[in-house]
Motif scaffolding. Structure first.
Motif, short mmCIF file in Angstrom:
data_model
loop_
_atom_site.label_atom_id
_atom_site.label_comp_id
_atom_site.label_asym_id
_atom_site.label_seq_id
_atom_site.Cartn_x
_atom_site.Cartn_y
_atom_site.Cartn_z
N LEU A 52 0.93 -1.37 0.00
CA LEU A 52 -0.02 0.02 0.12
C LEU A 52 0.88 1.18 0.05
O LEU A 52 0.44 2.25 -0.05
CB LEU A 52 -0.86 -0.11 1.16
N GLY A 53 2.04 1.18 0.13
CA GLY A 53 2.93 2.27 -0.11
C GLY A 53 3.40 3.06 1.33
O GLY A 53 3.42 4.10 1.14
N PHE A 54 3.00 2.44 2.38
CA PHE A 54 3.34 2.81 3.71
C PHE A 54 4.70 2.60 4.21
O PHE A 54 5.29 1.73 3.70
CB PHE A 54 2.19 2.32 4.73
N ARG A 55 5.11 3.68 4.95
CA ARG A 55 6.36 3.37 5.74
C ARG A 55 6.46 2.19 6.92
O ARG A 55 5.08 2.02 7.10
CB ARG A 55 6.91 4.57 6.24
N VAL A 56 7.28 1.86 7.20
CA VAL A 56 7.34 0.60 8.34
C VAL A 56 7.13 1.35 9.60
O VAL A 56 7.61 2.65 9.94
CB VAL A 56 9.06 0.16 8.53
N LEU A 59 1.46 1.85 9.83
CA LEU A 59 0.41 1.30 10.24
C LEU A 59 -0.30 1.17 11.62
O LEU A 59 -1.08 1.51 12.12
CB LEU A 59 0.22 -0.13 9.61
N ALA A 60 0.97 1.17 12.47
CA ALA A 60 1.07 0.85 13.82
C ALA A 60 0.48 2.37 14.36
O ALA A 60 -0.49 2.49 15.16
CB ALA A 60 2.08 0.41 14.65
N THR A 61 1.20 3.40 13.91
CA THR A 61 0.61 4.87 14.29
C THR A 61 -0.60 5.22 13.91
O THR A 61 -1.37 5.93 14.73
CB THR A 61 1.93 5.81 13.36
N ARG A 62 -1.21 4.73 12.90
CA ARG A 62 -2.67 4.89 12.39
C ARG A 62 -3.43 3.88 12.88
O ARG A 62 -4.56 4.19 12.51
CB ARG A 62 -2.58 5.16 10.84
N GLY A 63 -3.01 3.41 13.84
CA GLY A 63 -3.97 2.25 14.15
C GLY A 63 -4.70 1.38 13.23
O GLY A 63 -5.99 1.15 13.38
N ASN A 83 3.38 -7.02 8.04
CA ASN A 83 2.96 -8.25 7.53
C ASN A 83 1.54 -8.67 7.85
O ASN A 83 1.29 -8.70 9.03
CB ASN A 83 4.08 -9.32 8.28
N LEU A 84 1.06 -9.26 6.71
CA LEU A 84 -0.28 -9.90 7.03
C LEU A 84 -0.06 -11.37 7.18
O LEU A 84 0.42 -12.30 6.17
CB LEU A 84 -0.85 -9.80 5.68
N LEU A 85 -0.26 -12.04 8.32
CA LEU A 85 -0.02 -13.45 8.68
C LEU A 85 -1.22 -14.11 8.71
O LEU A 85 -2.38 -13.61 9.13
CB LEU A 85 0.66 -13.54 10.01
N LEU A 86 -1.23 -15.65 8.66
CA LEU A 86 -2.33 -16.23 8.72
C LEU A 86 -2.52 -16.95 10.26
O LEU A 86 -1.66 -17.25 10.99
CB LEU A 86 -2.13 -17.68 7.75
#
Length: 798
Positions: A52-56, A59-63, A83-86
């Motif tokens: 999605l083009g986000f920095r490392v 995603l955590a910062t934006r909840g 990471n999207l995990l099963l």
């Protein structure tokens, strides 16, 4: 009116759908991932942050949160790495059944700011199921008259897999009479047909047993088997035929059990047993259990289990009609389940911000989604909240809404809101779901502490004990928590002479004020200071109040005798002419009291006299006067003991000793009195103590004499000025230890005497004694007396 309401409803639906369409187009296109079923948990599906083009860590910062419809928590997101995990091992057959392709829809929700992304995960099939026949044994009755090439349909094997992993072909065990042909239906499913290769002879072989094998196309392939038992019967040359090859039926999903679905009918041209037809459910479609039962005689198909449109909306039933000779015919019944509004809308809270801070505009309180398992109008929904609350609903993405505060909230006005979210579908009858959210408003430090009074007046009795609690100040704060926790403090004073830190302390927690040391009314009668109240908010707010402390007088000072001096080295002797009339003023005892009020009201009392009845003292002014005429028999020397007492509780007192010498006239020289014989008890006193007493008395006498000389000189000058041109306003005040400013001492009614010493007298005898300007000094302390030119070196007593 109903038409107008319908048009209004249609307009709202169009606007709602338009907003959703715009939000859908505004969002990014769905990202699709693929993975095989039965993949172990913990499998890395993809890195969403990178895709999605986000920095490392963004995603955590934006909840970021992952949401899947139906609460199937199959995936989990590591917001720190993206990471999207099963989460668990997926089973395609359990998730999608016969649906192909099997695509699961997930939403990535970002809370700050709110943003949505669609993610699709396709679960591909693996060959993890073997073909299974519905029965372990199939029975076929074939007449011996059957010709080679005759085809006999067999029940197909079921395989939960799809595509190439499903059943692909059938085989039969080697024999002389039959082979199997694999046929395909319109939906792509394979079914077997048994083809006769060689005519049967019942007398030769009345029964055959074959093994039918179903093979899928997986790698490696899986297979399933069943036994086909063939009974050879006599000739029955007509098979049953249905009136219709296809029956199409519609039935509501809320139909009761045992409801009649349809009645099928088949004819057989044979007679006797070969013409008797029996109906049966031959083959269900899709491997789904059929909620139907058929009467084998009448052909009536009835409902045997409840229907659910949301589970399965269509059924395909195969009906077999078999005559007594074993011949059969088939037809298909297609049952379409009609949806009814039997599912209330569902509401799922995805994000809930509780509590919300006050004074924050347009705060997102909650993010939630609504869904309805029904279809059509039964699945269309309208969402609302109460109109009397400062909250709004905003549609965002598909069926997602945000609950937003309409404006800044004030916790002090209202600290809690009960918000009821109502979701109503458009079906008939309409079904409604309500969900109540309790929202607390958190406090912001927007209120300063407020004192219960703008100023406080405290009273303290002097000579108090140290650390005495003298009063309490109190402030309130309408905030809560640490914002309302008040700390009290003493504010710096602008008076440099007031050492506030040594006088007062305050309890920082409860506002209690304490006197640190004993207060002296005579030194400090009143003082003021400011007290501050500060809360513990950020930033801290404060206010202040004025505290006035009044020191109350206590009777802690005994009267002090100014005249006659009691600590002089030689006793003061008053002269009394023997020709004095009764009421003659011998002297006046002058005393003061440093206390105030009634504690300074003095009274005089004659305790002891050499000649009782000769002298009297006025109780209020201390004047000592004669009570009768003097006689020759009266002793020439008299000693008077007077008591000066204040009006305090308990009263304090001082004693005064007066020596009076009787003389025939003031013209004769005054000789010093002979020494009084020492008391025998005083001779035994320590010599050092005597020296100390003498030294202290001498110093005190010299100091008091100097003060009296200074006052006398000034008064004589003023007396002279008064005799020349009247009285004038004094340039200064009398010393504090000589004037009773409260007008309650002994100076309120006084006399001034002028004693002139003869310059040529070596013995220092008095030349005259007369009153000068009586009651002048105390009745009008503002006046000054001019100095008398003929009495410049006089003493003035008042």
């Amino acid at each position: 009116m109903e038409t107008a309401l319908a048009k209004t409803s249609e307009k709202r639906q169009v606007v709602f759908l338009t907003i959703l369409l715009l939000l859908w187009e505004a969002a990014s296109e769905a990202i699709r991932y693929s993975m095989p079923e039965e993949t172990e948990s913990g499998y890395l599906v993809a890195n969403l942050a990178k895709d999605l083009g986000f920095r490392v860590g963004e995603l955590a910062t934006r909840g970021a949160q992952i949401h899947s419809k139906g609460n199937k928590e199959l995936l989990q997101l590591d917001a720190e790495t993206g990471n999207l995990l099963l989460r668990e091992k997926p089973d395609r057959e359990m998730l999608c059944g016969v649906t192909d392709p099997c695509v699961l829809h997930f939403q990535l929700i970002l809370e700050n700011p709110v943003q949505f992304f669609q993610t699709d995960l396709q679960i591909t099939d693996i060959n993890d199921h073997s073909p299974e026949f519905p029965h372990r044994e199939m029975l076929l009755k074939i007449p011996e008259s059957a010709q080679p090439g005759a085809v006999f349909p067999l029940k197909a094997a079921q395989d939960s897999d799809i595509g190439n992993n499903a059943v692909q072909n059938y085989t039969v065990s080697p024999n002389l009479h039959f082979h199997v042909v694999t046929q395909s239906r319109a939906d792509g499913r394979k079914y077997p047909e048994l083809v006769l290769d060689r005519a049967l002879d019942r007398e030769e072989e009345p029964e055959l047993t074959l093994t039918l094998t179903a093979m899928d196309g997986g790698s490696p392939p899986r297979s399933g088997t069943t036994t086909v038992r063939i009974e050879v019967v006599d000739i029955n040359d007509n098979a049953p035929q249905f009136v219709q090859s296809l029956y199409e039926v519609q039935i509501p999903e809320n139909s009761p059990l045992n409801a009649l679905i349809v009645t099928v009918s088949a004819r057989d041209l044979d007679a006797g047993m070969n013409g008797n037809v029996a109906y049966s459910l031959f083959q269900g479609g899709g491997g789904v259990s059929q909620p139907f039962a058929i009467d084998e005689v009448t052909g009536e198909i009835r409902l045997s289990d409840e229907l659910d449109f949301e589970v399965n909306s269509r059924y395909s039933i195969e009906i077999a009609a078999t005559d007594g000779g074993g011949l059969s015919g088939k037809c298909t019944v297609s049952v379409q389940v009609l949806d009814v509004n039997d599912n209330a809308p569902e509401l799922s809270i995805r994000k809930l911000t509780i509590p919300i801070p006050e004074n924050s505009p347009e705060t997102v309180v909650a993010v939630f989604s609504v869904s309805d398992a029904d279809s059509g109008d039964n699945g269309r929904m309208v969402c609302s909240v109460q109109n009397d609350l400062p909250f709004l609903l905003k549609p965002t993405f598909e069926n997602y809404y945000t609950l937003v505060a309409e404006g800044p909230l004030d916790r002090e006005s209202r600290a809690e809101y009960n918000i009821t979210i109502t979701v109503t579908d458009m079906g008939t009858p309409r079904l409604t779901t309500q969900h109540t959210i309790t929202v607390q408003v958190s406090d912001v430090n927007d209120n300063a502490p407020t004192f219960t009074q703008t100023s406080y007046t405290l009273f303290v009795q002097e000579n108090n004990s140290p650390a005495l609690h003298i009063g309490t100040i109190r402030a309130t704060d309408s905030d809560s928590g640490s914002n309302a926790h008040i700390t009290y403090s003493l504010l710096p004073t602008h008076d440099p002479q007031l050492a506030l830190d040594s006088l007062i302390s305050i309890n920082a927690d409860n506002g209690q004020l304490f006197a640190l040391r004993a207060l002296d009314y005579e030194a400090l009668q009143t003082f003021e200071f400011h007290v501050g109240a500060t809360d513990q908010g950020s930033p801290a707010l404060s206010s202040q109040a004025l505290v006035r402390v009044l020191v109350l007088d206590a009777n802690d000072n005994a009267p002090f005798v100014l005249y006659p001096l009691q600590n002089a080295s030689a006793p003061c002797t008053e002269l009394l002419p023997r020709a004095a009339e009764p009421g003659y003023l011998v002297t006046k005892v002058v005393a003061v009291d440093r206390d105030s009020g009634q504690n300074a009201w003095l009274s005089f009392q004659l305790l002891k006299a050499t000649e009782p009845g000769l002298f009297s003292v006025w109780a209020h002014n201390g004047e000592v006067r004669t009570s009768r005429l003097l006689s020759e028999r009266d002793a020439p020397k008299h000693r008077l003991l007077l008591l000066v007492k204040d009006n305090g509780d308990p009263p304090r007192s001082a004693s005064v000793t007066l020596h009076v010498l009787l003389v025939d006239g003031f013209s004769q020289p005054y000789l010093p009195l002979p020494e009084v014989a020492r008391d025998s008890a005083q001779d035994n006193e320590d010599l050092l103590t005597l020296y100390l007493v003498i030294a202290l008395a001498s110093v005190s006498s010299l100091f008091l004499l100097s003060v009296l000389l200074f006052v006398g000189v000034r008064l004589c000058r003023r007396a002279r000025a008064a005799s020349l041109g009247g009285f004038s306003v004094p340039e200064g005040h009398f010393p504090g230890h000589l004037v009773d400013v409260s007008s309650t001492g002994t100076l309120s009614q006084s006399y001034q005497y002028e004693v002139c010493l003869r310059g040529d007298s070596g013995t220092g005898e008095f030349s005259s004694l007369k009153p000068v300007i009586p009651n002048l000094l105390l009745q009008d302390p503002g006046r000054e007396v001019k100095e008398s030119p003929h009495c410049r070196d006089s003493f003035v007593f008042s």
